[in-house]
Design an enzyme around this catalytic site. Structure first.
Site, mmCIF file in Angstrom:
data_model
loop_
_atom_site.group_PDB
_atom_site.id
_atom_site.type_symbol
_atom_site.label_atom_id
_atom_site.label_comp_id
_atom_site.label_asym_id
_atom_site.label_seq_id
_atom_site.Cartn_x
_atom_site.Cartn_y
_atom_site.Cartn_z
ATOM 1 N N VAL A 94 64.693 -47.722 -24.531
ATOM 2 C CA VAL A 94 64.166 -46.425 -24.074
ATOM 3 C C VAL A 94 64.003 -46.476 -22.550
ATOM 4 C CG1 VAL A 94 62.262 -44.761 -24.222
ATOM 5 C CG2 VAL A 94 62.845 -46.152 -26.218
ATOM 6 N N GLY A 134 66.156 -46.850 -20.085
ATOM 7 C CA GLY A 134 66.999 -47.735 -19.265
ATOM 8 C C GLY A 134 66.178 -48.810 -18.584
ATOM 9 N N ILE A 173 63.403 -48.502 -16.879
ATOM 10 C CA ILE A 173 61.965 -48.213 -16.699
ATOM 11 C C ILE A 173 61.137 -49.092 -17.636
ATOM 12 C CG2 ILE A 173 60.172 -46.432 -16.788
ATOM 13 C CD1 ILE A 173 62.343 -44.317 -16.719
ATOM 14 N N GLY A 183 79.247 -44.680 -16.146
ATOM 15 C CA GLY A 183 78.780 -45.620 -17.178
ATOM 16 C C GLY A 183 77.446 -45.222 -17.788
ATOM 17 N N GLU A 224 77.019 -42.484 -23.692
ATOM 18 C CA GLU A 224 77.312 -43.292 -24.882
ATOM 19 C C GLU A 224 78.823 -43.321 -25.109
ATOM 20 O OE1 GLU A 224 74.660 -44.794 -26.877
ATOM 21 O OE2 GLU A 224 73.903 -44.297 -24.907
ATOM 22 N N ASP A 242 70.734 -39.192 -28.960
ATOM 23 C CA ASP A 242 70.233 -40.361 -28.231
ATOM 24 C C ASP A 242 68.755 -40.147 -27.857
ATOM 25 O OD1 ASP A 242 70.875 -42.875 -26.528
ATOM 26 O OD2 ASP A 242 70.001 -41.503 -25.069
ATOM 27 N N LYS A 294 65.227 -42.239 -29.070
ATOM 28 C CA LYS A 294 64.218 -42.757 -28.139
ATOM 29 C C LYS A 294 62.853 -42.128 -28.421
ATOM 30 C CE LYS A 294 67.763 -43.660 -24.662
ATOM 31 N NZ LYS A 294 68.572 -43.042 -23.605
ATOM 32 N N GLY A 339 72.644 -46.852 -17.042
ATOM 33 C CA GLY A 339 73.424 -47.577 -16.034
ATOM 34 C C GLY A 339 73.364 -49.075 -16.294
#
Ligand code: HSE
Length: 378
Positions: A127, A129, A131, A182, A185, A196, A200, A297
């Site tokens: 969840v 990325g 963070i 990038g 998905e 997605d 999350k 990313g």
């Protein structure tokens, strides 16, 4: 020497190899021990990669090697990712993952197996990325009851909506760019249709309540029907349209949904742009806290994967595998009809569009509005 295996050498997998290698000395000095990447599982060969010699094609090589104690699963998709994760946990290996699909579908079972085997199943990268969100919610907010979560949880859709609003780009053009960078998905339908973000949202809902709802059971609407005019009109009234994942406990039930929402400029989520994610957590002791950073990313997501690996090697107990999660039953889930908020209404007369904002209303009332489009207001 700790031996690590990576499952998958795509965007996040190769990023994880890069982080573990580039920051090896720094990480080892913090850990006080050495580690190596022993294997990388992938169907493909990578003869030009510095990691090419580590590639294996048979999962059993990793499973049957007692030296491998930590496995990072970054394959994406449910199968064989779930099957490999389960086998590793049962074999007494800790697993970390960026795979929100597996956590959202099988998290309860996998956390249980990890607890039984005395190993860890960790998913900080699933969840937000890069963070830090799972660990702070489980540790720093452990003294709180979580009341409500509102988050921009998908980098691809936020990138698209920002490009539409600020650069007047078409949906397709912006999506193509997000794919090239990038962020998207493998099948970007999961991004643009809200799947997605739903995965999350249910993971955060489970961290908050201990009940893991199936992402298929919650109300979900993506961004594919949003027109450029709507984005521009919303902006003239002081709103940004954002894809929001919402979870709250309502009368002992979990109300969760994913929907495009009109976010007023007074709300900090309105200013989370591009690939960035932002998550507002409202809790009963601390009040409201916000988490912000790159939501997708290669290296940001790999940074979170490696954070979990470091946690496991350091044997820290501060961010344990969740205990006592249960799969939510149908009666644990509140009906989305209970979601009440003002609406931003787009109308079209004589080919000209205009917009206005209503008072708070229920879903049933909103359905009676005569409009070209109606957005929930956050
Ligand atoms: N496709 C996801 C996103 C990747 O755009 O947010 C990070 O989970």
């Amino acid at each position: 020497m700790i031996s690590i295996a990576l499952l998958g050498f795509g965007c996040v997998g190769s990023g994880t190899a890069e982080v573990l290698t580039e920051n090896k000395k720094l990480i080892e000095s913090r850990l006080g021990c050495e580690y190596q990447i022993k294997y990388i599982l992938d169907l493909r060969d990578f003869p030009d990669s510095p990691f090419g010699s580590l590639v294996v094609h048979d999962f059993n090589t990793i499973l049957n090697d007692p030296e491998v104690s930590v496995v990072a699963e970054m394959m994406g998709g449910s199968h064989p990712a779930y099957d490999f994760t389960k086998a590793c946990l049962e074999a007494g290996k800790s697993v970390v993952t960026s795979n929100k699909e597996v956590v959202a579908k099988f998290g309860v079972e996998l956390c249980e197996i990890a607890a039984q085997k005395g190993v860890r199943y960790m998913f900080e990268a699933s969840v937000g990325g890069g963070i830090p969100i799972i660990r702070p919610m489980m540790t720093d907010l452990a003294s709180n009851k979580i009341n409500k979560i509102n988050g921009i949880l998908n980098g691809t859709t936020n990138y698209i909506l920002t490009s539409m609003r600020d650069d007047g780009k078409s949906f397709d053009e912006a999506l193509g760019e997000a794919q090239k960078l990038g962020y998207a998905e493998a099948n970007p339908a999961a991004d643009v249709e809200g799947t997605d973000a739903a995965r999350k949202t249910v993971i955060l809902g489970a961290i908050a309540t201990g009940k893991l709802v199936s992402p298929d059971a919650i109300y979900k609407e993506g961004i594919t029907k949003i027109e450029l005019d709507d984005v521009e009109l919303a902006q003239t009234l002081g709103y940004s349209i954002k894809l929001i994942g919402h979870a709250e406990e309502k009368d002992g039930k979990l109300l969760a949904l994913v929907s495009p929402m009109a976010v007023p400029t007074s709300n900090p989520l309105s200013r989370i742009d591009d690939v960035f994610n932002g998550i507002l957590v409202n809790a009963n002791m601390v009040g409201e806290v916000m988490f912000y950073g790159p939501g997708a990313g290669k290296l940001p997501t790999a940074s979170a994967v490696v954070a979990d690996i470091v946690d496991i090697i350091a044997k820290r107990e501060v961010a344990p595998t969740p205990v006592g999660w249960v799969n939510a039953a149908a009666e644990d889930l509140a009906d989305v009809a209970d979601y009440s908020c003002p609406r931003l209404v787009i109308v079209e007369e004589d080919g000209k569009k205009s917009a206005y904002v209503t008072d708070e209303m229920t879903e049933a009332e909103a359905k009676t509005l005569k409009a070209k489009a109606v957005y929930r207001v956050l």
